[in-house]
Design a protein around this motif. Structure first.
Motif, short mmCIF file in Angstrom:
data_model
loop_
_atom_site.label_atom_id
_atom_site.label_comp_id
_atom_site.label_asym_id
_atom_site.label_seq_id
_atom_site.Cartn_x
_atom_site.Cartn_y
_atom_site.Cartn_z
N GLN B 2 2.49 -3.77 12.20
CA GLN B 2 2.45 -3.53 10.76
C GLN B 2 3.63 -2.69 10.31
OE1 GLN B 2 0.07 -2.44 12.91
NE2 GLN B 2 -1.64 -3.84 12.63
N THR B 3 4.13 -3.00 9.14
CA THR B 3 5.21 -2.20 8.55
C THR B 3 4.92 -1.98 7.08
OG1 THR B 3 6.50 -4.20 8.12
CG2 THR B 3 6.98 -3.01 10.15
N ILE B 4 5.46 -0.92 6.56
CA ILE B 4 5.31 -0.60 5.15
C ILE B 4 6.69 -0.37 4.55
CG2 ILE B 4 4.83 1.82 5.77
CD1 ILE B 4 3.15 1.99 3.18
N GLN B 6 8.88 0.65 1.05
CA GLN B 6 8.78 1.34 -0.23
C GLN B 6 10.18 1.44 -0.81
OE1 GLN B 6 6.84 5.19 0.20
NE2 GLN B 6 7.32 5.75 -1.90
N CYS B 23 5.57 -0.88 -3.39
CA CYS B 23 5.23 -0.68 -1.98
C CYS B 23 4.59 -1.96 -1.46
CB CYS B 23 4.25 0.49 -1.87
SG CYS B 23 3.53 0.75 -0.25
N THR B 24 5.05 -2.42 -0.31
CA THR B 24 4.43 -3.59 0.30
C THR B 24 4.15 -3.32 1.77
OG1 THR B 24 6.55 -4.60 0.83
CG2 THR B 24 5.53 -5.21 -1.27
N VAL B 25 3.09 -3.92 2.26
CA VAL B 25 2.69 -3.77 3.65
C VAL B 25 2.72 -5.13 4.30
CG1 VAL B 25 0.85 -2.99 5.20
CG2 VAL B 25 1.22 -1.81 3.03
N GLU B 26 3.19 -5.18 5.53
CA GLU B 26 3.23 -6.43 6.28
C GLU B 26 2.43 -6.30 7.56
OE1 GLU B 26 7.32 -7.27 7.01
OE2 GLU B 26 7.81 -7.64 4.90
N LEU B 33 -4.80 1.18 0.36
CA LEU B 33 -3.46 1.60 -0.06
C LEU B 33 -3.55 2.88 -0.87
CD1 LEU B 33 -2.04 -1.89 -1.11
CD2 LEU B 33 -1.46 -0.57 0.94
N ARG B 72 -1.27 -6.98 -0.49
CA ARG B 72 -0.47 -6.01 0.24
C ARG B 72 0.65 -5.42 -0.62
NH1 ARG B 72 0.75 -9.96 5.11
NH2 ARG B 72 0.58 -11.40 3.36
N TRP B 93 -0.80 3.27 3.88
CA TRP B 93 -1.87 2.31 4.08
C TRP B 93 -2.72 2.73 5.27
CZ3 TRP B 93 -2.95 -0.78 8.34
CH2 TRP B 93 -1.96 -0.79 9.35
N GLY B 106 5.09 5.14 4.06
CA GLY B 106 6.42 4.63 3.81
C GLY B 106 7.43 5.77 3.82
#
Lengths: 115, 114
Positions: B2-4, B6, B23-26, B33, B72, B93, B106
């Motif tokens: 997982q990565t975040i 920002q 901000c997005t999370v993968e 969040l 996300r 997250w 982030g």
């Protein structure tokens, strides 16, 4: 409501000496406790957590923390500090009844390790 | 893994201008969040949290709002910035439905309102 106290605004230690960063908490029930580190202008990095079980928790970069229920403390320790450990350290608590993962942070302790 | 993400990393905005931080999370689904603000001192204050699309909870009344248009994606906004909105904003997250999990942060956005 839960709360966290970090009684030391700053901790100074010489490289090679043991490092301790203090944290006390207040929460109803058995707490979930966390330590994070922050370098300048960066996000927080997770170091370790206590959920249940062994009171001594080992984490990243040689850090460990000891949970003491009777003293409501969760002090962060490192046997031999490095200059690169100089950073801002945060203790955080989550109430066991919190379903949404919200963390309550202490005010932070600045660690300065001198060569 | 997982990565975040920002962005932006830094932002200088005049008083009264609008704000949008993203901000997005993968690598995970249905994350919890969070938006935190770190004032000049150092303390971290939780501003908003979200447990699903369109579900936003505010922790403190303020000049800011948050939205979660996608699973996300988490956005922090303001219609008119105040000087007091300056600070370091952190998105985070955590895994859903797991109370004992840590939060992942982030790299933050340094906002200066002038």
């Amino acid at each position: 409501a839960q709360s966290v106290a970090q009684p030391e605004d700053q901790v100074n230690v010489a490289e090679g000496n043991p490092l301790t960063v203090k944290c006390t908490y207040s929460v109803s029930g058995n707490p979930y406790l966390f330590w994070y580190v922050q370098y300048p202008n960066r996000g927080l990095q997770f170091l370790l957590k206590y959920i249940t079980g062994d009171n001594l928790v080992k984490g990243s970069y040689g850090f460990e923390a000891e949970f003491n229920k009777s003293q409501t403390s969760f002090h962060l320790k490192k046997p031999s500090a490095l200059v690169s450990d100089s950073a801002l350290y945060f203790c955080a608590v989550r109430a066991p009844t919190d379903s949404w993962g919200k963390l309550q942070f202490g005010a932070g302790t600045q660690v300065v390790v001198t060569p | 893994s997982q990565t975040i993400h920002q962005w932006p990393a830094t932002l200088v905005q005049p008083v009264g201008s609008p704000l949008s931080l993203e901000c997005t999370v993968e690598g995970t689904s249905n994350p919890n969040l969070y938006w935190y603000r770190q004032a000049a001192g150092r303390g971290l204050q939780l501003l908003f949290y979200s447990v699903g699309i369109g579900q936003i909870s505010s922790e403190v009344p303020q000049n800011l709002s948050a939205s979660r248009p996608q699973d996300r994606q988490f956005i922090l906004s303001s219609k008119k910035l105040l000087l007091s909105d300056s600070g370091f904003y952190l998105c985070a997250w955590s895994a859903p439905d797991r109370r004992n999990t840590e939060a992942f942060f982030g790299q933050g956005t340094r906002l200066t309102v002038v």
